[in-house]
Write an enzyme that holds these catalytic residues in place. Structure first.
Site, PDB file in Angstrom:
ATOM      1  CG  HIS A  83      -9.185  -0.252   0.083  1.00  0.00           C
ATOM      2  ND1 HIS A  83      -8.504  -0.477   1.272  1.00  0.00           N
ATOM      3  CD2 HIS A  83     -10.505  -0.329   0.387  1.00  0.00           C
ATOM      4  CE1 HIS A  83      -9.390  -0.657   2.243  1.00  0.00           C
ATOM      5  NE2 HIS A  83     -10.596  -0.570   1.740  1.00  0.00           N
ATOM      6  N   GLY A  91      -2.205  -4.326   9.128  1.00  0.00           N
ATOM      7  CA  GLY A  91      -1.430  -4.968  10.190  1.00  0.00           C
ATOM      8  C   GLY A  91      -0.681  -6.222   9.779  1.00  0.00           C
ATOM      9  CB  SER A 104      -0.902   0.019   1.237  1.00  0.00           C
ATOM     10  OG  SER A 104      -1.441   1.320   1.382  1.00  0.00           O
ATOM     11  CG  MET A 147      -8.180   6.728   3.306  1.00  0.00           C
ATOM     12  SD  MET A 147      -7.137   6.788   4.752  1.00  0.00           S
ATOM     13  CE  MET A 147      -6.453   5.120   4.707  1.00  0.00           C
ATOM     14  CG  PHE A 162      -5.381   6.252  10.752  1.00  0.00           C
ATOM     15  CD1 PHE A 162      -4.966   7.562  10.507  1.00  0.00           C
ATOM     16  CD2 PHE A 162      -6.641   6.049  11.314  1.00  0.00           C
ATOM     17  CE1 PHE A 162      -5.792   8.635  10.815  1.00  0.00           C
ATOM     18  CE2 PHE A 162      -7.479   7.118  11.632  1.00  0.00           C
ATOM     19  CZ  PHE A 162      -7.043   8.418  11.380  1.00  0.00           C
ATOM     20  N   GLY A 163      -2.565   3.720   8.247  1.00  0.00           N
ATOM     21  CA  GLY A 163      -1.569   2.665   8.168  1.00  0.00           C
ATOM     22  C   GLY A 163      -0.961   2.456   9.556  1.00  0.00           C
ATOM     23  CG  ASP A 215      -5.906  -3.160   3.479  1.00  0.00           C
ATOM     24  OD1 ASP A 215      -4.799  -2.884   3.967  1.00  0.00           O
ATOM     25  OD2 ASP A 215      -6.603  -2.338   2.840  1.00  0.00           O
ATOM     26  CG  MET A 225     -11.072   2.716   2.810  1.00  0.00           C
ATOM     27  SD  MET A 225      -9.496   2.706   3.653  1.00  0.00           S
ATOM     28  CE  MET A 225      -8.411   2.964   2.244  1.00  0.00           C
ATOM     29  CG  HIS A 239      -3.828  -1.795  -1.307  1.00  0.00           C
ATOM     30  ND1 HIS A 239      -4.907  -2.579  -1.650  1.00  0.00           N
ATOM     31  CD2 HIS A 239      -4.228  -1.072  -0.236  1.00  0.00           C
ATOM     32  CE1 HIS A 239      -5.905  -2.347  -0.810  1.00  0.00           C
ATOM     33  NE2 HIS A 239      -5.519  -1.426   0.061  1.00  0.00           N
ATOM     34  CG  ASP A 284      -4.999   2.012   1.290  1.00  0.00           C
ATOM     35  OD1 ASP A 284      -5.992   1.271   1.172  1.00  0.00           O
ATOM     36  OD2 ASP A 284      -3.908   1.630   1.744  1.00  0.00           O
ATOM     37  CG  MET A 297     -11.228  -3.152   5.817  1.00  0.00           C
ATOM     38  SD  MET A 297      -9.771  -2.696   4.864  1.00  0.00           S
ATOM     39  CE  MET A 297      -8.741  -1.911   6.103  1.00  0.00           C
TER      40      MET A 297
HETATM   41  C1  DX5 Z   1      -6.053   1.155   6.061  1.00  0.00           C
HETATM   42  C2  DX5 Z   1      -5.604   0.894   4.637  1.00  0.00           C
HETATM   43  C3  DX5 Z   1      -4.497  -0.092   4.551  1.00  0.00           C
HETATM   44  C4  DX5 Z   1      -3.224   0.373   5.184  1.00  0.00           C
HETATM   45  C5  DX5 Z   1      -2.413  -0.805   5.538  1.00  0.00           C
HETATM   46  O1  DX5 Z   1      -7.187   1.951   6.041  1.00  0.00           O
HETATM   47  O2  DX5 Z   1      -6.674   0.381   3.884  1.00  0.00           O
HETATM   48  O3  DX5 Z   1      -4.271  -0.487   3.216  1.00  0.00           O
HETATM   49  O4  DX5 Z   1      -2.482   1.201   4.345  1.00  0.00           O
HETATM   50  O5  DX5 Z   1      -1.309  -0.366   6.235  1.00  0.00           O
HETATM   51  P1  DX5 Z   1      -0.520  -1.300   7.237  1.00  0.00           P
HETATM   52  O6  DX5 Z   1      -0.026  -2.474   6.461  1.00  0.00           O
HETATM   53  O7  DX5 Z   1       0.560  -0.412   7.738  1.00  0.00           O
HETATM   54  O8  DX5 Z   1      -1.495  -1.720   8.324  1.00  0.00           O
HETATM   55 ZN    ZN Z   2      -6.334  -0.608   1.829  1.00  0.00          ZN
END
Ligand code: DX5
Ligand code: ZN
Length: 219
Positions: free
Chosen positions: A65, A176, A7, A36, A142-143, A174, A67, A32, A34, A136
């Site tokens: 993705h 953690g 991502s 938002m 958030f990452g 997706d 969101m 990937h 993301d 999810m």
């Molecule tokens: C969270 C995102 C994920 C995120 C994953 O809302 O959809 O794709 O970037 O990041 P990590 O791998 O750091 O949890």
């Molecule tokens: Zn994602």
């Protein structure tokens, strides 16, 4: 084949194309993306312009993705020659069946994502229409968050539904995912693994990508 989809949310945007080149050289399969909106999730990331800036800079397909609320309004923005999947959230779609058909009409594969607390039952009347289900394993937004352990069982249950019904959608997870849990994730039946911070926050992004690829290739 199990695929790795790093991502770019955790990439360094001041050198995004360079970071992406490193995951490509390291053997990643998808990028990937993301997106938002600050409404569906409590964070704003980036839109289609940033994704499109990578066109031609990498051969890797985009795994989008969304969101965001009201995704139908923005789908076409994310359709490019490089877009393989567009995934929307079940929780964000009032007319999910219509939205899935809309994605497919654009010529892109359609995915549906479930938040951690959303039951697999939400897929009952749509599962035959989707190309991918994204589970999810953190609350989206958030990452760098921790994997929610119950989602391992959810993945196993989804893999069992897929097997029992003879369906061919892909299962993606997706949030953690790190080197120390990716094998368990794949063993649970996951076929596309997203990893954000674990890849892009590494000292050597290319090397970290290789480590992931090696582990998922051994399962
Ligand atoms: C969270 C995102 C994920 C995120 C994953 O809302 O959809 O794709 O970037 O990041 P990590 O791998 O750091 O949890
Ligand atoms: Zn994602």
């Amino acid at each position: 084949m199990i695929q790795l989809a790093p991502s770019i949310l955790s990439a360094d945007f001041s050198k995004l194309a360079e970071d992406v080149k490193q995951i490509e050289t390291g053997g990643a399969h998808l990028i990937h993306v993301d997106v938002m909106d600050g409404h569906f999730v409590p964070n704003i990331s980036f839109g289609a312009t940033v994704m499109k800036s990578l066109q031609g800079k990498t051969q890797l397909p985009f795994d989008v993705h969304l969101m965001i609320e009201n995704p139908d309004q923005y789908l076409e923005d994310f359709v490019t020659d490089q877009t393989e999947y567009i995934t929307v959230h079940q929780e964000a779609c009032t007319h999910l069946h219509r939205t899935i058909q809309h994605i497919k009409q654009t010529g892109v594969k359609a995915g549906v994502s479930l938040n951690p607390a959303t039951s697999l039952d939400a897929l009952d009347y749509i599962i035959e229409d989707v190309d991918m289900v994204l589970l999810m394993s953190v609350n989206p937004g958030f990452g760098g968050q921790s994997f929610i352990p119950q989602i391992m069982e959810k993945a196993r249950e989804l893999a069992e539904i897929k097997r029992a019904e003879g369906l061919d959608f892909r299962i993606e997870i997706d949030g953690g995912v790190k080197l120390d849990n990716v094998i368990e994730v794949v063993n649970a039946g996951v076929e596309i693994v997203v990893a954000g911070s674990a890849v892009f926050k590494a000292d050597n992004i290319e090397e970290r990508t290789r480590e992931f690829i090696k582990l998922i290739g051994e399962v």
